[in-house]
Design a protein around this motif. Structure first.
Motif, PDB file in Angstrom:
ATOM      1  N   UNK A  42       0.826  -1.206   0.000  1.00 36.67           N
ATOM      2  CA  UNK A  42       0.000   0.000   0.000  1.00 36.67           C
ATOM      3  C   UNK A  42       0.862   1.258   0.000  1.00 36.67           C
ATOM      4  N   UNK A  43       1.947   1.253   0.765  1.00 44.03           N
ATOM      5  CA  UNK A  43       2.859   2.410   0.777  1.00 44.03           C
ATOM      6  C   UNK A  43       3.430   2.661  -0.615  1.00 44.03           C
ATOM      7  N   UNK A  44       3.861   1.578  -1.289  1.00 39.90           N
ATOM      8  CA  UNK A  44       4.441   1.716  -2.621  1.00 39.90           C
ATOM      9  C   UNK A  44       3.403   2.219  -3.626  1.00 39.90           C
ATOM     10  N   UNK A  63       8.742  -4.479   4.305  1.00 36.59           N
ATOM     11  CA  UNK A  63       9.822  -4.264   3.338  1.00 36.59           C
ATOM     12  C   UNK A  63       9.755  -5.282   2.211  1.00 36.59           C
ATOM     13  N   UNK A  64       9.431  -6.536   2.539  1.00 34.60           N
ATOM     14  CA  UNK A  64       9.290  -7.555   1.496  1.00 34.60           C
ATOM     15  C   UNK A  64       8.131  -7.217   0.561  1.00 34.60           C
ATOM     16  N   UNK A  65       7.059  -6.670   1.109  1.00 31.87           N
ATOM     17  CA  UNK A  65       5.927  -6.258   0.280  1.00 31.87           C
ATOM     18  C   UNK A  65       6.318  -5.159  -0.701  1.00 31.87           C
ATOM     19  N   UNK A  66       7.056  -4.162  -0.214  1.00 35.14           N
ATOM     20  CA  UNK A  66       7.511  -3.088  -1.103  1.00 35.14           C
ATOM     21  C   UNK A  66       8.408  -3.635  -2.213  1.00 35.14           C
ATOM     22  N   UNK A  67       9.324  -4.532  -1.840  1.00 37.00           N
ATOM     23  CA  UNK A  67      10.223  -5.128  -2.842  1.00 37.00           C
ATOM     24  C   UNK A  67       9.451  -5.930  -3.876  1.00 37.00           C
ATOM     25  N   UNK A  68       8.479  -6.690  -3.418  1.00 37.80           N
ATOM     26  CA  UNK A  68       7.699  -7.518  -4.348  1.00 37.80           C
ATOM     27  C   UNK A  68       6.936  -6.639  -5.331  1.00 37.80           C
TER      28      UNK A  68
END
Length: 346
Positions: free
Chosen positions: A86-88, A129-134
């Motif tokens: 959501x942040x990304x 952080x993993x969510x942003x990377x994905x």
């Protein structure tokens, strides 16, 4: 019915999948997103689900489209991967408009991989952080097997993983499936190399072995995991224009694919769940046969994706289970230590 050119869910035009993992953690995140917001539905069949914003997908709820769907390891901790996505999305200017504000809509589901041999002694939750990377990794081409949310997945007998498959119908409609196989049950018949999903295999996509000549006698299943340690989570997607009610029905029918490929499935100890998504770019018109064909294709494609996940899993340091590729052709269940290179981007 034939596989799409990639045999991945991203054969549905407009869809992208991103993966991020931490090999030391033995866990990760997989994100499905699209060029534009897309309609989604969901159906839960397992007795121990872990979810975020799934109520929003009901046909009678306000929001009609989502920005991404998240599959993650980490049990309840993994739901925080949706925060990172959501942040990304917010930084990219995506989200449901509420006046001048945009709120990304990111439903998600998790599986339990906290007891798979990985280092879980973190001080800060690693999943945002993993969510942003994905999300940043999202592409039409992606690897399957021991990657993303399937990195540390296990089944009742063999190492699990991330699987995907696609099908193009005679009507031209495309259906795809994406799945994290972390099941209580078994994808293989009686500990053999043969997959329960064999009748639906296309182009020898998981070995072409077919079913065994003889089946084991029916017996009561013995759980290979304890309470709450399993779950298979999946997404089926299509370019056919379906509303939220139609997608809820598609997700419901797609569960048949789990039952075909995993024995047993939908147990009280699993959190089995299927999301359904539509980019809505192909008008079905008045052809009533297309929804019928879509449901059948979704179930078949999900069964194939489950078998492909097991077939593509690769060994890693500290694994608690053998991979399918380590099974000798004649000797059931023994490790050989010989596996092909990990699945790469196609």
């Amino acid at each position: 019915m034939r596989p799409g050119p990639r045999n991945l869910i991203t054969d549905v035009p407009g869809l992208h999948v991103g993966n991020a993992e931490d090999d030391r953690l033995k866990s990760g995140v997989t994100v499905l997103t699209a060029d534009a917001p897309f309609a989604a539905g969901v159906h839960v069949m397992g007795g121990a689900p872990g979810t975020r914003e799934t109520d929003l997908l009901a046909p009678d709820k306000l929001v009609q489209a989502v920005d991404a769907l998240v599959l993650a390891g980490g049990s309840a901790f993994g739901l925080a991967a949706c925060d990172g996505v959501a942040d990304a999305l917010r930084r990219a200017g995506r989200g449901h408009a509420v006046g001048p504000v945009r709120v990304p809509i990111v439903p998600g589901a998790i599986c339990f991989d906290l007891l798979n041999g990985g280092d879980k002694d973190w001080e800060e939750n690693p999943y945002p952080a993993l969510g942003r990377r994905a999300w940043r990794d999202a592409s039409r081409d992606f690897a399957i097997g021991s990657i993303g949310a399937g990195t540390g997945a296990m089944t009742g007998r063999l190492k699990g993983g991330l699987g995907s498959a696609s099908a193009v119908l005679d009507s031209g409609v495309t259906v795809g499936a994406l799945v994290v196989v972390n099941a209580l049950g078994h994808a293989n018949v009686d500990g053999s190399r043969h997959f329960w999903a064999a009748p639906w295999e296309l182009d020898a996509e998981f070995g072409g072995l077919g079913l065994p000549a003889a089946f084991p006698a029916a017996a009561e299943p013995i759980p290979g995991k304890a309470l709450g340690q399993a779950t298979t989570i999946a997404i089926v997607a299509t370019d056919a224009a379906l509303d939220k009610a139609g997608l809820q029905r598609l997700a419901t029918v797609a569960h048949d694919g789990m039952a075909r490929a995993l024995v047993p499935s939908h147990t009280p100890l699993d959190g089995d769940l299927v999301f359904a998504a539509s980019t809505g770019t192909r008008d079905m018109g008045d052809d009533a046969s297309i929804p019928f064909a879509l449901g059948h294709a979704a179930a078949c494609t999900l069964a194939r994706a489950i078998a492909r996940a097991i077939h593509a899993a690769r060994p890693a340091t500290g694994d608690l289970q053998a991979c399918w590729c380590q099974m000798p052709e004649q000797e059931k269940g023994q490790r050989t230590g010989k596996c092909a290179a990990p699945t790469q981007r196609e």
